[in-house]
Scaffold this active site. Structure first.
Site: not given
Ligand code: ARG
Length: 460
Positions: A157, A278, A284, A291
């Site tokens: 979980h 970024s 970043k 991804e």
């Protein structure tokens, strides 16, 4: 330009738009090598059974070899009017060698030709993929061996559950991919069957020798039924199913990498070469590779559904619908190959932050089950020990103290069965090494599992 290869019965030329709408050459030309290879084998066989003379055979084989060079040099003029890769190459052959070129299609149809080309093409791609799976799996084994004793929290979980070793977690990834590779090898048995000889649907009146063509093309056997040979694309569906499963597995790994490289987890550092920045936020460093792989999973799942839906309810035998099999299959292959390659490069480069992982396991009461098991060994029933430990955890939450940070007298408030030896089981190392059976997380088991897996890979 009108299509000269089947125009005999037509009294007006094809509508310009229909010609473009029905053409596949802009995508199926990527099978040109397989198309030429298949045609050369077909011509060789036709000469052996006396349908072509040896001179005709040689003219065809050499002409096709030259065409292959033209294509590879970027000099070939592809024509939408000639519909597909098969007719483009055949028409060029006739340009080059004259009437003999028109004999190549004897005893053959584009229906068995295209089915053969796709299978040859997919077989070649699957061979590359086999190596890619191996490369990625070997990377996982090497990393698992190195990190056999690295402790991290295991989750259920997404909540801290029990300590595990990072090596063990990596081996879970390995197992997923091992099954995917098995599926690939199994699928190959059904992909590598030869439709050629089925002709349009019923076979051919020429004295062809299918076994011979089959041998020349390196197929494992011929498709036994001509109607089935030209009509079914189940092999491509099956491939997409295994590709979708691999992408699904890679998406799960990706998700974990995205989480773990975040500042909040900080379990893993991904080298800069696998990340991008970024344009607005200077701090970043984004895990783009995992991804993207996670995102690309959707395409392959979609292609599987496309192909299933394409096949559904098609009457025997060939239908033009099947021209729609190629783009989904090509894209599934491109996507899985790209993803396997990216992962094969990236996995060996993962840099675990061992102290952070260990601290995360320590903070989450990950050894609560170990304490419960300890009390069971002291004679307390498991449900009661569960309750006792639950109270100790509640106390720890309130005092902001892990179980292993409590003193013996603190622990004894919950059960007087707790003694000095409790600290052996409350340590993270004690917890993981106690799970010392096949498939368990103990470092020794991880090392043994790596050794077994290496052995098994050597034997395939
Ligand atoms: N371009 C076609 C395909 O991809 C080749 C077979 C066409 N056969 C036919 N009879 N129209 O399926």
């Amino acid at each position: 330009q009108q299509n000269k290869l089947w125009g005999g019965r037509f009294s007006e030329s094809t509508d310009q738009f229909v010609q473009e709408f029905t053409a596949s050459v802009n995508f199926d030309r990527r099978m040109y090598r397989q198309d030429i290879f298949g045609s050369q084998a077909h011509a060789t066989m036709l000469a052996e059974v006396g349908v072509l003379t040896d001179e005709e055979r040689d003219a065809i084989i050499n002409g096709l070899a030259e065409i292959q060079k033209e294509i590879e040099a970027g000099e070939f003029q592809w024509s939408v009017a000639l519909e597909d890769v098969h007719m483009n190459i055949e028409a060029r052959l006739t340009d080059k060698i004259g009437i003999t070129g028109k004999k190549l299609h004897t005893g053959r149809s584009r229906n068995d030709q295209v089915a053969t080309d796709i299978r040859l093409w997919l077989r070649d791609e699957m061979l590359i993929m086999e190596e890619q799976y191996l490369h990625l799996m070997t990377g996982l084994l090497n990393l698992a061996e190195r990190e056999a004793a690295t402790i991290m929290p295991g989750f259920t979980h997404l909540q801290t559950a029990q300590p595990v070793t990072f090596g063990h977690h990596l081996l879970a990834w390995f197992e997923m991919l091992k099954r995917d590779r098995e599926r690939l090898l199994d699928c190959k048995k059904r992909v590598n069957r030869m439709p050629l000889g089925a002709a349009a649907l019923a076979g051919t009146t020429y004295p062809i020798n299918r076994e011979r063509t089959c041998e020349l093309l390196g197929f494992d056997g011929v498709c036994e039924n001509s109607l089935d040979a030209v009509s079914d694309r189940d092999f491509a569906i099956e491939f997409c199913a295994l590709a979708a499963l691999t992408m699904t597995h890679l998406s799960r790994i990706s998700e974990e990498l995205v989480l773990w490289t975040s500042a909040q987890f900080n379990f893993i550092n991904l080298p800069d070469r696998f990340c991008t920045g970024s344009s607005i936020m200077p701090q970043k460093k984004n895990p783009d590779v995992p991804e993207l792989v996670r995102g690309k999973t959707g395409r392959v799942n979609g292609h599987l559904i496309s192909l299933l839906t394409l096949m559904k309810s098609q009457p025997l035998a060939y239908n033009k619908d099947n021209q729609e099999d190629k783009e989904p299959l090509y894209d599934a292959v491109d996507t899985i190959k790209g993803s396997l390659r990216a992962f094969g490069d990236m996995i060996p480069a993962l840099e675990p932050n061992r102290e952070v992982m260990r601290e995360a396991a320590r903070r989450g009461f990950a050894t609560a089950t170990d304490l419960a098991d300890y009390l069971v060994r002291k004679g307390i029933a498991f449900r009661d020990s569960h309750e006792i430990v639950g109270k100790a955890v509640a106390y720890g939450v309130e005092k902001k103290k892990d179980l292993s940070d409590m003193s013996l007298s603190e622990l004894k408030q919950f059960s007087d069965q707790i003694e000095d030896d409790v600290f052996d089981v409350l340590t993270l190392e004690g917890s993981v090494s106690a799970r010392n059976h096949i498939g368990g997380t103990a470092p020794d088991q991880v090392r043994a599992a790596v050794a077994r897996a290496r052995q098994a890979l050597d034997n395939t």
